[in-house]
Design an enzyme around this catalytic site. Structure first.
Site, PDB file in Angstrom:
ATOM      1  N   ARG A  99       0.865  -1.182   0.000  1.00  0.00           N
ATOM      2  CA  ARG A  99       0.000   0.000   0.000  1.00  0.00           C
ATOM      3  C   ARG A  99       0.895   1.223   0.000  1.00  0.00           C
ATOM      4  NH1 ARG A  99      -5.254   1.824   3.390  1.00  0.00           N
ATOM      5  NH2 ARG A  99      -6.062   0.221   2.017  1.00  0.00           N
ATOM      6  N   HIS A 126      -7.511   0.415  -6.529  1.00  0.00           N
ATOM      7  CA  HIS A 126      -7.761  -0.361  -5.315  1.00  0.00           C
ATOM      8  C   HIS A 126      -8.435  -1.679  -5.723  1.00  0.00           C
ATOM      9  CE1 HIS A 126      -7.931  -1.242  -1.208  1.00  0.00           C
ATOM     10  NE2 HIS A 126      -8.715  -0.302  -0.749  1.00  0.00           N
ATOM     11  N   GLN A 129     -10.263  -3.990  -3.151  1.00  0.00           N
ATOM     12  CA  GLN A 129     -11.565  -3.469  -2.731  1.00  0.00           C
ATOM     13  C   GLN A 129     -12.628  -3.839  -3.767  1.00  0.00           C
ATOM     14  OE1 GLN A 129     -12.370  -1.602   0.233  1.00  0.00           O
ATOM     15  NE2 GLN A 129     -14.355  -2.299  -0.500  1.00  0.00           N
ATOM     16  N   ASP A 208     -17.688   6.960  -1.614  1.00  0.00           N
ATOM     17  CA  ASP A 208     -16.401   6.877  -0.922  1.00  0.00           C
ATOM     18  C   ASP A 208     -16.109   8.255  -0.333  1.00  0.00           C
ATOM     19  OD1 ASP A 208     -13.930   6.042   0.007  1.00  0.00           O
ATOM     20  OD2 ASP A 208     -12.965   5.995  -1.955  1.00  0.00           O
ATOM     21  N   CYS A 249     -16.740   1.781   0.690  1.00  0.00           N
ATOM     22  CA  CYS A 249     -15.548   0.973   0.970  1.00  0.00           C
ATOM     23  C   CYS A 249     -14.971   1.252   2.355  1.00  0.00           C
ATOM     24  CB  CYS A 249     -14.495   1.203  -0.108  1.00  0.00           C
ATOM     25  SG  CYS A 249     -14.032   2.926  -0.281  1.00  0.00           S
ATOM     26  N   ARG A 277     -13.530  -8.354   2.193  1.00  0.00           N
ATOM     27  CA  ARG A 277     -12.129  -8.114   1.824  1.00  0.00           C
ATOM     28  C   ARG A 277     -11.298  -9.380   2.085  1.00  0.00           C
ATOM     29  NH1 ARG A 277     -10.076  -2.982   1.649  1.00  0.00           N
ATOM     30  NH2 ARG A 277      -8.250  -4.118   0.902  1.00  0.00           N
TER      31      ARG A 277
HETATM   32  N1   CP Z   1     -11.279   0.288   2.311  1.00  0.00           N
HETATM   33  C1   CP Z   1      -9.994   0.255   2.753  1.00  0.00           C
HETATM   34  O1   CP Z   1      -9.039   0.020   2.007  1.00  0.00           O
HETATM   35  O2   CP Z   1      -9.873   0.467   4.094  1.00  0.00           O
HETATM   36  P1   CP Z   1      -8.486   0.725   4.855  1.00  0.00           P
HETATM   37  O3   CP Z   1      -7.914   2.012   4.341  1.00  0.00           O
HETATM   38  O4   CP Z   1      -8.843   0.798   6.315  1.00  0.00           O
HETATM   39  O5   CP Z   1      -7.560  -0.424   4.567  1.00  0.00           O
END
Ligand code: CP
Length: 290
Positions: A99, A126, A129, A208, A249, A277
């Site tokens: 990430r 992403h 997601q 989002d 999300c 997830r």
């Molecule tokens: N939706 C998502 O990726 O959540 P986080 O940022 O908490 O990992």
């Protein structure tokens, strides 16, 4: 070597099989030992609640060891290259999740890794997601092909991944965003600045946050002003199909992009999305590294 950086690396058949497998793993979480005796590196250069917990618990449930590496714990923070990091990690682990803000960093890591690299969120994409979201839609409606998903708000990484991965399995995406916040034109995606037009008759309405991790915090006021008319509330959900569900999300900012009534209401599947997830990512890890 298979990497998942945008999600478009997967074929339609692979996405369908992955979602089927994710549903199986959801029913029997400890039924696979695909990662027995192996480790998965999870590099976090940005904060996370869902991605970290779902990957960490998911790798454990597959019999593997999740190796969570925060940016400040790695020599990356002192200038070691992604190339060398990829080479070293590849000697120890079965897969690498990362990430970070920069998409180029993930591409660079994948270029030099000898194991699969999975994008756990960048400014551009992403994909994990989107896979969990498709699993949630599959649970709600059975068939994905022909579903209409309305995304309202900031045309960001999540919207882009829904467009790219959803298109593989026949989900029609409409994106409603104001000028300056709209997603680029992607194949099969309908773009509008009218949230009600996007939501009209849709099977699901998705939103989002208005200020994402990569966005300048100083732009928050301007973003709230521009995106205010795109809040997901009961009235907007009423414009969708009678059976429509609300998706987000997370993390959520109730009162901004979504109301408390929708976030905790009967028509949301948001907390299922958060759980999914883990199941979707386990199926992805099986596919790439199992
Ligand atoms: N939706 C998502 O990726 O959540 P986080 O940022 O908490 O990992």
């Amino acid at each position: 070597m298979r990497h998942v950086i945008t999600g478009a690396e997967l074929s339609p058949d692979e996405v369908r099989a992955l979602l089927h497998r994710a549903a199986e793993l959801k029913r029997e979480p400890l039924s696979s030992d695909a990662l027995a005796g192996r480790s998965v590196a999870l590099i976090f250069q940005a904060p996370s609640t869902r991605t970290r917990t779902s990957f960490e618990t998911g790798v454990f449930e597959l019999g593997g060891h999740p190796l969570v590496l925060r940016a400040d714990e790695l020599q990356l923070s002192r200038g070691e290259s992604l190339r060398d990091t990829a080479r070293v990690l590849s000697r120890h682990v079965a897969a690498i999740g990362i990430r970070t803000v920069s998409d180029e960093e993930v591409i660079e890591l994948a270029r030099y890794a000898d194991v699969p690299v999975i994008n756990m969120l960048t400014a551009g994409h992403h994909p994990c997601q989107a896979l969990a979201d498709l699993l949630t839609l599959r649970e709600a409606f059975g068939e994905l092909d022909g579903l209409t998903l309305a995304y309202v708000g900031d045309g960001n990484n999540v919207a882009r991944s829904l467009a790219l991965v959803g298109a593989l399995v026949g989900v029609r995406l409409r994106v409603a965003a104001p000028a300056g916040y709209q997603l680029e034109q992607l194949a099969g995606v309908a773009l509008t600045d009218d949230p009600r037009a996007a939501a009209y008759g849709a099977d699901a309405v998705y939103t989002d946050v208005w200020v994402s991790m990569g966005d300048d915090p100083a732009s928050a006021g301007e973003r709230r002003r521009a995106l205010g008319p795109y809040r997901l509330d009961d009235a907007l959900l009423d414009a969708a199909a009678p059976h429509a569900i609300a998706l987000h999300c997370l993390p959520a900012h109730p009162g901004d992009e979504i109301t408390e009534e929708v976030l905790y209401g009967d028509r949301q599947r948001i907390w299922d999305q958060a759980e999914n997830r883990r199941h979707a990512q386990k199926a992805l890890l099986e596919l790439l590294a199992g």
